[in-house]
Design an enzyme around this catalytic site. Structure first.
Site, mmCIF file in Angstrom:
data_model
loop_
_atom_site.group_PDB
_atom_site.id
_atom_site.type_symbol
_atom_site.label_atom_id
_atom_site.label_comp_id
_atom_site.label_asym_id
_atom_site.label_seq_id
_atom_site.Cartn_x
_atom_site.Cartn_y
_atom_site.Cartn_z
ATOM 1 N N CYS A 86 -3.247 -1.429 -1.281
ATOM 2 C CA CYS A 86 -2.769 -0.134 -0.771
ATOM 3 C C CYS A 86 -1.661 0.411 -1.676
ATOM 4 C CB CYS A 86 -2.339 -0.288 0.690
ATOM 5 S SG CYS A 86 -2.157 1.282 1.545
ATOM 6 N N HIS A 203 -7.056 -3.081 3.614
ATOM 7 C CA HIS A 203 -6.131 -4.205 3.816
ATOM 8 C C HIS A 203 -6.840 -5.507 4.188
ATOM 9 C CE1 HIS A 203 -2.298 -2.031 3.574
ATOM 10 N NE2 HIS A 203 -2.965 -1.012 4.072
ATOM 11 N N GLU A 205 -5.536 -8.411 4.195
ATOM 12 C CA GLU A 205 -4.578 -9.298 4.863
ATOM 13 C C GLU A 205 -4.517 -9.048 6.369
ATOM 14 O OE1 GLU A 205 -3.931 -6.550 3.384
ATOM 15 O OE2 GLU A 205 -1.921 -5.750 3.736
#
Lengths: 229, 83
Positions: A86, A203, A205
């Site tokens: 990002c 994302h 994660e």
């Protein structure tokens, strides 16, 4: 696997990235503040998401000129794995480690929802545990994720197979319908020409545990671990 | 001396903000608008008094930070300080 996470004023996803890495590798990453001039010797450096410097001037522009960046450039050029997520992707394009640039989303909205992506290249150190053409689901949260590269650069990127992920519909159609932000050729994530640096807007994660709605993101960290093990 | 830097998107780079402005102008009944591009202006007060040196300094600033030359062009205007 030893890892480091760079932290800038306004970074806000560093703990999510640390949790993901710790979950798959068992080792907590070292957090490195942007004023440091030395990043420890590690196998992986993550430039996490957030809003470094409030996106002033351009998203990632000021972070990309921080003291820590000189050592990041040196280590990236020596072949260390670098992952930008990002705002981290925006910072990596601003440093020139990745080609192209990320502009304002075509719809002008800040987008915060899940997207689907197709694995375009699973022969990278970031994607080797995905199946070729696998359709995966990651969350996005960005205002400036509209990937752009000039025609010559784009051709080089495509010819070299640097595109790792493309936005698609849930059925896997790589079309405008499946493109949340206007990115050229639906590019969601790509590597540098050496293949050791990758940036992506979605994302990984944040999808590492079934409790959070899925584990598609965890596979990226497992790909990275598998390589270092 | 003051430097005024005009930063604009290169031709061919999509400008969604410009498009939104164009739409809004249309909704205010301003006709005949073929296109709108949005950019930014940065003003810098310089100690340098030599125009050639000042232009070089500001040009370096643009290449290193102020503009992203992948998608943006810049134009530098130098304004001498009032005596």
């Amino acid at each position: 696997m030893k890892s480091a996470i760079l932290v800038f004023p306004g970074t806000n996803r560093e703990r999510d990235a640390a949790d993901a890495i710790k979950l798959v590798s068992g080792k907590a990453p070292t957090m490195v503040w942007h004023q440091e001039t030395d990043i420890p010797d590690v196998d992986l450096i993550v430039v996490p998401g957030g809003f470094s410097y409030g996106d002033y001037l351009r998203a990632g522009a000021i972070a990309a000129r921080s003291p820590v960046i000189a050592d990041l450039m040196k280590k990236a050029k020596s072949g260390i794995t670098v992952l930008g997520i990002c705002n981290g992707f925006q910072i990596l394009t601003e440093t020139g480690l990745l080609p192209g640039s990320l502009a304002r989303n075509t719809g002008l909205d800040f987008l915060c929802h899940d997207v689907h992506m197709k694995v375009d290249n699973n022969q990278t150190r970031f994607s080797n545990k995905y199946a070729p053409g696998q359709i995966i689901r990651f969350p996005i949260a960005h205002h400036d994720g509209n990937y752009f590269a000039d025609p010559d650069t784009l051709k080089k990127i495509e010819d070299a197979g640097q595109v790792v992920f493309r936005y698609c519909t849930p059925n896997g159609d790589i079309s405008m319908q499946g493109n949340p932000n206007g990115s050229i050729n639906n590019i969601a994530g790509l590597t540098n020409s050496d293949g050791n640096v990758m940036g992506l807007m979605p994302h990984p994660e944040n999808l590492i545990d079934p409790l959070l709605g899925g584990t598609d993101g965890r596979i990226m960290f497992e790909s990275l671990i598998g390589r270092a093990a | 001396m003051k430097a005024r830097i005009l930063i604009t998107l290169k031709t061919g780079v999509l400008d969604p903000q410009g498009k939104a402005i164009q739409k809004a102008l249309g909704s205010l009944n301003f006709d005949g608008i073929d296109g709108v591009r949005q950019g930014k202006v940065i003003e810098i007060d310089l100690a340098e008094t030599n125009e050639v040196a000042a232009r070089k300094q500001v040009s370096d600033m643009c290449d290193k930070l102020l503009a992203n030359t992948v998608i943006e062009n810049y134009d530098i205007e130098l304004i001498p300080s009032a005596a």
